[in-house]
Scaffold this active site. Structure first.
Site, PDB file in Angstrom:
ATOM      1  N   GLY A  80       0.757  -1.250   0.000  1.00 35.60           N
ATOM      2  CA  GLY A  80       0.000   0.000   0.000  1.00 35.60           C
ATOM      3  C   GLY A  80       0.778   1.284   0.000  1.00 35.60           C
ATOM      4  O   GLY A  80       0.204   2.354  -0.205  1.00 35.60           O
ATOM      5  N   GLU A  93       3.791  -6.738   1.638  1.00 32.81           N
ATOM      6  CA  GLU A  93       3.419  -7.115   0.261  1.00 32.81           C
ATOM      7  C   GLU A  93       3.416  -5.898  -0.660  1.00 32.81           C
ATOM      8  O   GLU A  93       2.384  -5.545  -1.233  1.00 32.81           O
ATOM      9  CB  GLU A  93       2.006  -7.711   0.245  1.00 32.81           C
ATOM     10  N   CYS A 140     -11.825   5.154 -29.085  1.00 35.15           N
ATOM     11  CA  CYS A 140     -13.073   5.894 -29.321  1.00 35.15           C
ATOM     12  C   CYS A 140     -13.882   6.045 -28.037  1.00 35.15           C
ATOM     13  O   CYS A 140     -14.960   5.449 -27.894  1.00 35.15           O
ATOM     14  CB  CYS A 140     -13.872   5.177 -30.394  1.00 35.15           C
ATOM     15  N   GLU A 141     -13.362   6.790 -27.099  1.00 31.33           N
ATOM     16  CA  GLU A 141     -14.047   7.097 -25.841  1.00 31.33           C
ATOM     17  C   GLU A 141     -13.542   8.450 -25.369  1.00 31.33           C
ATOM     18  O   GLU A 141     -12.329   8.696 -25.424  1.00 31.33           O
ATOM     19  CB  GLU A 141     -13.663   6.090 -24.748  1.00 31.33           C
ATOM     20  N   TYR A 160       0.658  -1.237 -12.289  1.00 26.47           N
ATOM     21  CA  TYR A 160      -0.762  -1.210 -12.653  1.00 26.47           C
ATOM     22  C   TYR A 160      -0.994  -0.545 -14.009  1.00 26.47           C
ATOM     23  O   TYR A 160      -1.984   0.149 -14.195  1.00 26.47           O
ATOM     24  CB  TYR A 160      -1.585  -0.523 -11.553  1.00 26.47           C
TER      25      TYR A 160
HETATM   26  N1  LLP Z   1      -1.575  -6.999  -1.069  1.00 27.93           N
HETATM   27  C1  LLP Z   1      -2.877  -7.039  -1.370  1.00 27.93           C
HETATM   28  C2  LLP Z   1      -3.740  -8.015  -0.698  1.00 27.93           C
HETATM   29  C3  LLP Z   1      -3.417  -6.140  -2.316  1.00 27.93           C
HETATM   30  O1  LLP Z   1      -4.724  -6.172  -2.588  1.00 27.93           O
HETATM   31  C4  LLP Z   1      -2.569  -5.212  -2.957  1.00 27.93           C
HETATM   32  C5  LLP Z   1      -3.091  -4.281  -3.961  1.00 27.93           C
HETATM   33  C6  LLP Z   1      -1.199  -5.223  -2.626  1.00 27.93           C
HETATM   34  C7  LLP Z   1      -0.735  -6.125  -1.679  1.00 27.93           C
HETATM   35  C8  LLP Z   1      -0.228  -4.292  -3.253  1.00 27.93           C
HETATM   36  O2  LLP Z   1      -0.501  -2.956  -2.948  1.00 27.93           O
HETATM   37  P1  LLP Z   1       0.464  -1.779  -3.401  1.00 27.93           P
HETATM   38  O3  LLP Z   1       1.731  -1.911  -2.589  1.00 27.93           O
HETATM   39  O4  LLP Z   1       0.735  -1.942  -4.834  1.00 27.93           O
HETATM   40  O5  LLP Z   1      -0.281  -0.556  -3.097  1.00 27.93           O
HETATM   41  N2  LLP Z   1      -4.935  -0.711  -9.753  1.00 27.93           N
HETATM   42  C9  LLP Z   1      -4.845   0.244  -8.678  1.00 27.93           C
HETATM   43  C10 LLP Z   1      -4.200  -0.349  -7.435  1.00 27.93           C
HETATM   44  C11 LLP Z   1      -4.947  -1.559  -6.902  1.00 27.93           C
HETATM   45  C12 LLP Z   1      -4.278  -2.183  -5.688  1.00 27.93           C
HETATM   46  C13 LLP Z   1      -4.952  -3.456  -5.314  1.00 27.93           C
HETATM   47  N3  LLP Z   1      -4.319  -4.188  -4.255  1.00 27.93           N
HETATM   48  C14 LLP Z   1      -4.080   1.460  -9.177  1.00 27.93           C
HETATM   49  O6  LLP Z   1      -3.634   1.472 -10.316  1.00 27.93           O
HETATM   50  O7  LLP Z   1      -3.914   2.440  -8.451  1.00 27.93           O
END
Ligand code: LLP
Length: 430
Positions: free
Chosen positions: A252, A289, A360-361, A388
């Site tokens: 996160g 994570e 086309c959006e 992402y």
């Molecule tokens: N662990 C779990 C259970 C998760 O659901 C996620 C991300 C992570 C770890 C990794 O989180 P990070 O360190 O990357 O923040 N597509 C969205 C972000 C979705 C994140 C979903 N879960 C975007 O582009 O901002």
């Protein structure tokens, strides 16, 4: 010597990007060379930037029983997974596909944790067959299903329960996951009962506790609040005889897209360890994570200007990358900095452009109201696109998936070929 573009917004922290001799380089590679070799649009990643980002975590976890599990969903390309596997990371996965990807690059299954609210029984079986380290279970029905699968296989599934601490991550609602209203995890107040049930099931071996409150979090406080709630629970569980081996604190941590100043991973963990040590829980194993903070600023997308369309109310800079390649602006109104790789020094006027793709959006925009000096044929870089972007890309409008290039020092190599037109329908029939 670093010289800056005509209108510098500073380059994102941790990107290994610099302007030298009037052009943008990643590590020592001028991006014009990548464009010359691979065309556009193309994703380009810096290996050094990823390893630097990882080093901040390693620094923060040093001297502790703690492991980094890279969240594969952020960028699941094999070469990137291999970099993290070689650097000693485990993995956080959410699907059979991600499991097979990490096994393909030689990950130790014991260092894999399986998250997600909707694991299928087939996925559970496969993960058990491969001996993965832990399932992060998100609901009681899932716990029951996992128990049934494990019993049928004559084994016990290693489990953490994902507890939803009801903490506001102060981020975009679509990527906030730790509030009561989100679909994720088991409510904090139901945790004790859930652990008692888990402990009573013959196919379940309780190993730990898990939480993840959201993504692109730029403040320290939500993390500290979540850690406090999780640690309180660990203490309460031990009091009733449920001892946990590990605490998986999720990912996160945010990155600098437009000047945000999230805490560095090592500083964040120093603050977290104080909470841990205050409760005498420093002997536990900890996991984190991270996804975005390991790869986000290590990547960019090169895109070429096709047409400039000036209008009474808006000017559009139409480029060859689009929302299918870079879905975050359309999905979350996300901001990616957009810069020229060879900033113009001629008399091309600076104008305010909406940088848009060919899809086309009207939602197909990559940046709005950007000050740029550009001409058709110029190459722009959409920054902070390592996380992402490729992993969320689609082939909407029958646009083939992009190529990916990895920069390492003064070298670069293609790590994914651009899909061909035939790839678009290889598994279809008429
Ligand atoms: N662990 C779990 C259970 C998760 O659901 C996620 C991300 C992570 C770890 C990794 O989180 P990070 O360190 O990357 O923040 N597509 C969205 C972000 C979705 C994140 C979903 N879960 C975007 O582009 O901002």
């Amino acid at each position: 010597m670093t010289d800056l573009p005509m209108h510098p917004t500073s380059l994102p922290a941790g990107s290994c990007l610099s302007y030298q001799n009037g052009e943008l380089r990643m590590e020592s590679v001028p991006l014009s060379q990548v464009f010359a070799a691979h065309g556009s649009p193309v994703f380009v990643y810096s290996k050094a930037a990823m390893l630097q980002a990882l080093a901040a975590y390693q620094q923060g976890l040093q001297g502790r029983r703690a492991h980094v599990h890279y969240a594969v969903k952020a960028n699941s390309s094999l070469a990137i997974l291999k970099i993290f596997a070689d650097a000693g990371c485990g993995f956080d996965i959410v699907s059979e596909g991600e499991l097979m990807r990490v096994l393909h690059v030689g990950a130790n299954p014991q260092h894999v944790v399986f998250s997600g609210v909707g694991k299928t029984q087939r996925e559970m079986r496969l993960a058990l067959q491969h001996g993965i380290g832990c399932f992060n279970v998100e609901s009681l029905p899932e716990l029951q299903a996992l128990n049934d699968v494990a019993v049928a296989m004559g084994t016990k599934a290693p489990v953490s329960l994902r507890i939803n601490p009801n903490v506001d991550a102060q981020t975009h609602p679509y990527i906030s996951t730790g509030l009561k209203d989100n679909k994720f995890g088991i409510a904090h107040e139901d945790a004790l009962k859930a652990y008692q049930l888990a402990n009573s099931l013959p196919g379940i071996r309780v190993r730990g506790i898990d939480c993840h409150i959201g993504s692109q979090i730029t403040q320290t406080t939500p993390f500290l609040d979540a850690m406090d709630k999780i640690l309180d629970l660990v203490v309460d569980l031990e009091a009733v005889g449920i001892a946990l081996e590990h605490i998986d604190f999720g990912g996160g941590l945010g990155i600098d897209y437009k000047g945000e100043t999230p805490p560095a991973a090592d500083a964040l963990w120093q603050a977290l360890w104080q909470r841990v040590d205050a409760r005498g829980l420093g002997h536990k194993t900890f996991m984190t994570e991270p996804g975005r903070s390991l790869v986000g600023n290590a990547g960019l997308c090169l895109t070429q200007v096709l047409y400039l369309k000036e209008g009474a109310h808006k000017n559009f800079c139409i480029v060859d990358a689009a929302m299918n390649d870079l879905p975050r602006p359309a999905m979350y109104q996300a901001y990616h900095q957009i810069v020229a790789i060879q900033p113009r020094t001629d008399h091309t006027p600076e104008r305010t452009w909406d940088v848009v793709g060919p899809v086309c959006e009207s939602g197909d925009w990559l940046g709005r109201d950007r000050q740029l000096q550009c001409q058709p044929g110029d190459v722009l870089a959409v920054l902070s696109a390592g996380a992402y972007s490729m992993s969320m890309a689609s082939e909407y409008n029958s646009r083939p998936k992009l190529a990916e290039v990895l920069v390492d020092g003064d070298q670069f190599r293609c790590i994914r070929q651009r899909n061909t037109i035939q790839d678009l329908w290889y598994n279809e029939s008429t």
